[in-house]
Every structure is written in C-alpha cells, then in structure tokens.
Design a protein around this motif. Structure first.
Motif, PDB file in Angstrom:
ATOM      1  N   SER A   1       0.832  -1.215   0.000  1.00 47.32           N
ATOM      2  CA  SER A   1       0.000   0.000   0.000  1.00 47.32           C
ATOM      3  C   SER A   1       0.863   1.261   0.000  1.00 47.32           C
ATOM      4  O   SER A   1       2.053   1.230   0.356  1.00 47.32           O
ATOM      5  CB  SER A   1      -0.902   0.003   1.229  1.00 47.32           C
ATOM      6  N   ALA A   2       0.242   2.383  -0.381  1.00 43.68           N
ATOM      7  CA  ALA A   2       0.940   3.675  -0.347  1.00 43.68           C
ATOM      8  C   ALA A   2       1.398   3.979   1.076  1.00 43.68           C
ATOM      9  O   ALA A   2       2.494   4.522   1.286  1.00 43.68           O
ATOM     10  CB  ALA A   2       0.012   4.779  -0.866  1.00 43.68           C
ATOM     11  N   GLU A   3       0.580   3.603   2.061  1.00 40.77           N
ATOM     12  CA  GLU A   3       0.953   3.838   3.465  1.00 40.77           C
ATOM     13  C   GLU A   3       2.235   3.068   3.810  1.00 40.77           C
ATOM     14  O   GLU A   3       3.122   3.598   4.479  1.00 40.77           O
ATOM     15  CB  GLU A   3      -0.184   3.401   4.400  1.00 40.77           C
ATOM     16  N   GLN A   4       2.336   1.826   3.350  1.00 40.40           N
ATOM     17  CA  GLN A   4       3.555   1.035   3.614  1.00 40.40           C
ATOM     18  C   GLN A   4       4.771   1.671   2.933  1.00 40.40           C
ATOM     19  O   GLN A   4       5.858   1.703   3.515  1.00 40.40           O
ATOM     20  CB  GLN A   4       3.390  -0.394   3.093  1.00 40.40           C
ATOM     21  N   LEU A   5       4.578   2.168   1.698  1.00 43.11           N
ATOM     22  CA  LEU A   5       5.690   2.820   0.993  1.00 43.11           C
ATOM     23  C   LEU A   5       6.146   4.050   1.762  1.00 43.11           C
ATOM     24  O   LEU A   5       7.347   4.303   1.903  1.00 43.11           O
ATOM     25  CB  LEU A   5       5.263   3.220  -0.425  1.00 43.11           C
ATOM     26  N   ARG A   6       5.174   4.824   2.277  1.00 43.05           N
ATOM     27  CA  ARG A   6       5.503   6.064   3.007  1.00 43.05           C
ATOM     28  C   ARG A   6       6.295   5.800   4.280  1.00 43.05           C
ATOM     29  O   ARG A   6       7.024   6.669   4.742  1.00 43.05           O
ATOM     30  CB  ARG A   6       4.218   6.825   3.351  1.00 43.05           C
ATOM     31  N   GLU A   7       6.136   4.608   4.839  1.00 44.76           N
ATOM     32  CA  GLU A   7       6.928   4.298   6.038  1.00 44.76           C
ATOM     33  C   GLU A   7       8.414   4.183   5.704  1.00 44.76           C
ATOM     34  O   GLU A   7       9.266   4.355   6.559  1.00 44.76           O
ATOM     35  CB  GLU A   7       6.440   2.985   6.668  1.00 44.76           C
ATOM     36  N   VAL A   8       8.715   3.882   4.443  1.00 43.46           N
ATOM     37  CA  VAL A   8      10.109   3.738   4.020  1.00 43.46           C
ATOM     38  C   VAL A   8      10.620   5.033   3.390  1.00 43.46           C
ATOM     39  O   VAL A   8      11.785   5.392   3.533  1.00 43.46           O
ATOM     40  CB  VAL A   8      10.237   2.565   3.024  1.00 43.46           C
ATOM     41  N   HIS A   9       9.717   5.737   2.669  1.00 44.37           N
ATOM     42  CA  HIS A   9      10.099   6.998   2.022  1.00 44.37           C
ATOM     43  C   HIS A   9       8.871   7.910   2.032  1.00 44.37           C
ATOM     44  O   HIS A   9       7.832   7.539   1.498  1.00 44.37           O
ATOM     45  CB  HIS A   9      10.562   6.719   0.588  1.00 44.37           C
ATOM     46  N   PRO A  10       8.989   9.103   2.624  1.00 42.50           N
ATOM     47  CA  PRO A  10       7.789   9.917   2.841  1.00 42.50           C
ATOM     48  C   PRO A  10       7.136  10.462   1.578  1.00 42.50           C
ATOM     49  O   PRO A  10       5.936  10.708   1.569  1.00 42.50           O
ATOM     50  CB  PRO A  10       8.292  11.061   3.738  1.00 42.50           C
ATOM     51  N   ARG A  11       7.918  10.665   0.507  1.00 41.82           N
ATOM     52  CA  ARG A  11       7.320  11.287  -0.696  1.00 41.82           C
ATOM     53  C   ARG A  11       6.759  10.230  -1.636  1.00 41.82           C
ATOM     54  O   ARG A  11       7.492   9.609  -2.419  1.00 41.82           O
ATOM     55  CB  ARG A  11       8.361  12.145  -1.414  1.00 41.82           C
ATOM     56  N   VAL A  12       5.444  10.039  -1.525  1.00 39.97           N
ATOM     57  CA  VAL A  12       4.763   9.057  -2.376  1.00 39.97           C
ATOM     58  C   VAL A  12       3.545   9.722  -2.997  1.00 39.97           C
ATOM     59  O   VAL A  12       2.743  10.337  -2.294  1.00 39.97           O
ATOM     60  CB  VAL A  12       4.309   7.834  -1.549  1.00 39.97           C
ATOM     61  N   GLU A  13       3.438   9.666  -4.319  1.00 40.11           N
ATOM     62  CA  GLU A  13       2.271  10.217  -5.012  1.00 40.11           C
ATOM     63  C   GLU A  13       1.554   9.085  -5.725  1.00 40.11           C
ATOM     64  O   GLU A  13       2.186   8.273  -6.389  1.00 40.11           O
ATOM     65  CB  GLU A  13       2.713  11.227  -6.093  1.00 40.11           C
ATOM     66  N   THR A  14       0.232   9.045  -5.570  1.00 39.68           N
ATOM     67  CA  THR A  14      -0.502   8.049  -6.342  1.00 39.68           C
ATOM     68  C   THR A  14      -0.981   8.713  -7.623  1.00 39.68           C
ATOM     69  O   THR A  14      -1.437   9.854  -7.616  1.00 39.68           O
ATOM     70  CB  THR A  14      -1.688   7.487  -5.552  1.00 39.68           C
ATOM     71  N   VAL A  15      -0.826   8.006  -8.717  1.00 42.80           N
ATOM     72  CA  VAL A  15      -1.234   8.518 -10.020  1.00 42.80           C
ATOM     73  C   VAL A  15      -2.571   7.878 -10.346  1.00 42.80           C
ATOM     74  O   VAL A  15      -2.633   6.713 -10.698  1.00 42.80           O
ATOM     75  CB  VAL A  15      -0.189   8.161 -11.105  1.00 42.80           C
ATOM     76  N   ALA A  16      -3.655   8.650 -10.158  1.00 39.28           N
ATOM     77  CA  ALA A  16      -4.984   8.092 -10.407  1.00 39.28           C
ATOM     78  C   ALA A  16      -5.131   7.763 -11.881  1.00 39.28           C
ATOM     79  O   ALA A  16      -4.703   8.544 -12.725  1.00 39.28           O
ATOM     80  CB  ALA A  16      -6.060   9.081  -9.981  1.00 39.28           C
ATOM     81  N   PRO A  17      -5.727   6.605 -12.200  1.00 43.22           N
ATOM     82  CA  PRO A  17      -5.867   6.221 -13.599  1.00 43.22           C
ATOM     83  C   PRO A  17      -6.562   7.301 -14.428  1.00 43.22           C
ATOM     84  O   PRO A  17      -6.193   7.552 -15.563  1.00 43.22           O
ATOM     85  CB  PRO A  17      -6.737   4.963 -13.551  1.00 43.22           C
ATOM     86  N   GLU A  18      -7.540   7.981 -13.822  1.00 41.91           N
ATOM     87  CA  GLU A  18      -8.315   8.990 -14.564  1.00 41.91           C
ATOM     88  C   GLU A  18      -7.418  10.161 -14.980  1.00 41.91           C
ATOM     89  O   GLU A  18      -7.637  10.800 -15.991  1.00 41.91           O
ATOM     90  CB  GLU A  18      -9.456   9.583 -13.731  1.00 41.91           C
ATOM     91  N   THR A  19      -6.420  10.470 -14.144  1.00 41.99           N
ATOM     92  CA  THR A  19      -5.603  11.639 -14.427  1.00 41.99           C
ATOM     93  C   THR A  19      -4.250  11.249 -15.015  1.00 41.99           C
ATOM     94  O   THR A  19      -3.454  12.107 -15.357  1.00 41.99           O
ATOM     95  CB  THR A  19      -5.357  12.448 -13.142  1.00 41.99           C
ATOM     96  N   ALA A  20      -4.012   9.946 -15.138  1.00 41.82           N
ATOM     97  CA  ALA A  20      -2.690   9.476 -15.549  1.00 41.82           C
ATOM     98  C   ALA A  20      -2.283  10.072 -16.896  1.00 41.82           C
ATOM     99  O   ALA A  20      -1.118  10.385 -17.107  1.00 41.82           O
ATOM    100  CB  ALA A  20      -2.676   7.960 -15.626  1.00 41.82           C
ATOM    101  N   GLU A  21      -3.268  10.253 -17.750  1.00 40.16           N
ATOM    102  CA  GLU A  21      -3.014  10.801 -19.072  1.00 40.16           C
ATOM    103  C   GLU A  21      -2.268  12.135 -18.985  1.00 40.16           C
ATOM    104  O   GLU A  21      -1.433  12.436 -19.809  1.00 40.16           O
ATOM    105  CB  GLU A  21      -4.369  11.047 -19.747  1.00 40.16           C
ATOM    106  N   HIS A  22      -2.616  12.917 -17.943  1.00 36.33           N
ATOM    107  CA  HIS A  22      -2.080  14.270 -17.863  1.00 36.33           C
ATOM    108  C   HIS A  22      -0.980  14.393 -16.811  1.00 36.33           C
ATOM    109  O   HIS A  22      -0.458  15.471 -16.597  1.00 36.33           O
ATOM    110  CB  HIS A  22      -3.210  15.247 -17.535  1.00 36.33           C
TER     111      HIS A  22
END
Ligand code: TXA
Ligand code: MG
Length: 351
Positions: free
Chosen positions: A202-223
C-alpha cells in the motif's frame, strides 16, 4: 514427463520444476504461481519466447511486461544501477509484491518486453516455486498475469488452465496464491515515488520507508507529469456481465442495490452481488448470485478472493452485477482500483 489430464498442470515437485525450467530454456511459455497472481513466464531475453506470451494472452504488444528475478545479483544484467530511493524500496520490500520501474540496460532484454520504452519493470516475487522456477530456467522471466487479456487475473492454476489450456506449454500448480491482487508498480522520479498501479504493497507502507509518495490516479494518468503505466489505458478485469460499483452509507447502498436488483430480476435478468461478511445478512434472500468476498475488517481477505468472485459471476452467466464499494485505505486502494476497472465507468455514489 507426462503432463496431467491435458490441462497442462505441472506438479510442484523437483522433477516438475526441472521440466518447466527446460521448457522455458527452450523458448516455451510456462505459467507459475507468485504470491500475487499466476504469471505467464518466458525467457525475457528471447523475442520469439516473449512473442508467444503476447499471442497466448491476446495482449496488445504496446503494453510492456514485468521482468521477474530470483536473486538481487540478477538485477545488474537487465537494469542500470538504481537510484537511492528505488534501492531502499527494493531492500525493504523484496522479495514481495512491489515492482520497480528502472532504466533498462540496453540490449539486455527483448525489446518486446519493454514495448520500446527505455525503462524496465522489475520484481522479485515472494513465492518459493516462482524463485525455484526462475533459478531452474537460469534467466530472468518476463511474466504478465496468466489470464486472457481482459479477464480477471488468475489466483489458481485452474483459472490459468481455463483461460490458456492448449495455448501454453503448461502451468506449475502451486495452489491458490496468497495476496490475490497484482504487485504495486512504482517509478521514482526526482526523489518522489509515483505509484503507477496500486497493488499488494500500500501507499501507506511505501511512506513508512520513504515519505514522498504520489498516487497517479488512472483517470488523471493521461495528464500526469510522471511516466504512466501503459497498462492503465486498457479495460481490465471485466466480468462478462455489466458490473455497477455502488458507494455510500451502508443502509442507503443496500436499499439502492435491492431495488435495482429486484427490477433487473423482474425483467428476467440474472443478477449478481459482491458484498462483504459484515453485510451478508442484509442480502440473505437476494434474487441472484451473492459473492461474500472477505471482510471489511480484513482487506487482505477481500483481496485474496476478489478475482475468484468476479470469475464466479461469469461461470453463473450473471448479466447485471452490483458491487459494494470498499474503504479506500491500505490494500483497499488496490481493491477499489480493480473494482473501478471491472465497472468500466459505472460507478454510483448514493446519499
Ligand atoms: O503481481 C504482478 O505484478 C503480476 C505477477 C505475475 O508478477 N504480473 C502482472 O503483470 O501483473 P502485468 O503484465 O499484467 O502488468 C504489468 C504492469 C502493466 O500495468 C504495465 O503497463 C506496467 O506493469 N509496466 C510494465 N513495464 C513498465 C514500464 N517500463 N514502465 C511503466 N509501467 C510498466
Ligand atoms: Mg494483468
């Protein structure tokens, strides 16, 4: 060695793995279990082998494949040295359901694996049979999920046989997979971790290792500024019936689903429902196939059963399917990502 009953199931024995390794070395495609879903493996260095993967799946060849390794010392042969953040994520989550997009080592892999990109997606699966098979093959394995393109990913060897028997050399039978949803795909850019596909980490698990995590929503991925996963543009995991995802407070959601389902059933349609243990009672006399998929208190249980539930709707030829939304934190983000894809835009928010 005799493969059992024409479905191509290969037993998970020493002899079975040796045979599967031999097939892979000869350029054949063999499906195998990972901790997430079954993968369809081929020698990642061989274009003729990788071509067979795309053909068996019926997958567009502009959608690149993940390369699976068994040991860290296989990495240098396929990718340039990773940046510090990627290296930290790998050290923390490998072996495990995390795929890291890295600069590809030029000339090392079939260009079909990367679909012409300068990057390669790499993962070290946490499944003893997967690791032993990679070792037996003696090469990195390109492996997408072992389903026909557009079908739910396979979480049992029988799902693979159902979709691909006769189109592949065999499937190593490792029983049901553990996580049930695919790996999380990330790419690091300027010290920020971009989640290109939510999955088993999960993004939460990633943030425990590195604080800067952005999720790229499929709807906005194009842009989005970050390079996106080419796989995002394809419809996925769609059951054959029309699935509607319904979000909202439990009572109103149930009331809406009951009314809509009763109307569809009255029109003679076969109805399906995806719900969770806490709500099962509410749907006790539901006029159709009810799949109680794990518990709201335990996202891992829902992740594990989701694809099998979607396949069950197909087996029962459900035409109109309603799925309750799942709380979107932790693994819930990956669950909702797959449900949204299955709904292909039919998402309702009640109340
Ligand atoms: O859990 C998993 O990841 C499973 C098991 C078998 O390991 N594999 C899997 O592979 O889900 P596949 O091919 O179904 O999904 C690969 C995803 C796609 O969304 C693809 O677009 C993305 O990874 N991908 C592959 N190479 C990429 C790259 N160089 N850059 C960005 N995205 C990439
Ligand atoms: Mg897939």
């Amino acid at each position: 060695m005799q493969l059992d009953n024409g479905a191509g199931l290969i037993p998970p024995t020493e002899e079975g793995l040796r045979e599967a390794g031999r097939l892979l070395r000869e350029g054949e495609v063999v499906a195998f279990p990972t901790e997430t879903v079954y993968g369809l493996g081929a020698d990642a260095r061989s274009s003729s082998a990788v071509e067979k993967v795309y053909a068996a799946k019926g997958r567009p060849s502009d959608n690149p494949l993940i390369v699976h390794i068994a040991e860290l010392d296989q990495l240098a042969a396929i990718a340039e040295p990773p940046d510090d953040v990627s290296a930290r994520l790998m050290a923390h989550f490998w072996p495990g359901p995390l795929t890291v997009v890295l600069p590809a080592k030029s000339g090392a892999l079939s260009p079909l694996v990367t679909a012409g990109l300068a990057t390669v997606a790499v993962r070290m699966p946490d499944h003893p049979l997967a690791r032993r098979l990679i070792a037996a093959a003696g090469c990195p394995l390109a492996a997408p999920s072992a389903n026909r393109s557009g079908r739910p990913s396979p979480t049992r060897a029988e799902h693979v046989a159902h979709d691909l028997a006769g189109r592949i050399a065999g499937v190593v039978n490792g029983g049901p997979t553990g996580v049930g949803l695919e790996s999380t795909v990330v790419e690091v850019n300027d010290g920020c971790v971009y989640v290109l596909r939510p999955g088993g980490i999960s993004a939460e698990q990633l943030r425990e290792v590195h604080p800067r995590v952005e999720t790229v929503a499929p709807e906005t991925a194009e842009h989005a500024a970050a390079p996106r996963s080419p796989g995002m543009k394809y419809a996925h995991y769609a059951p054959q019936g029309e699935l509607t995802l319904v979000a909202g407070p439990p009572k109103q959601t149930a009331a809406y689903i009951w009314k809509a389902a009763a109307e569809a059933a009255a029109q003679g349609k076969r109805v399906g429902l995806l719900t969770y243990a806490e709500h099962a009672d509410v749907y006790a006399s539901f006029p159709g196939l009810v799949q109680v998929c794990g518990s709201l208190a335990d996202p891992a249980s829902t992740a594990r059963g989701l694809y099998e539930s979607l396949r069950a709707f197909d087996e029962q030829a459900a035409e109109q399917i309603y799925a309750e939304a799942y709380p979107e934190h932790g693994l819930g983000a990956a669950i909702m990502n797959r449900l949204r894809k299955a709904a292909a835009g039919r998402v309702l928010t009640i109340g």
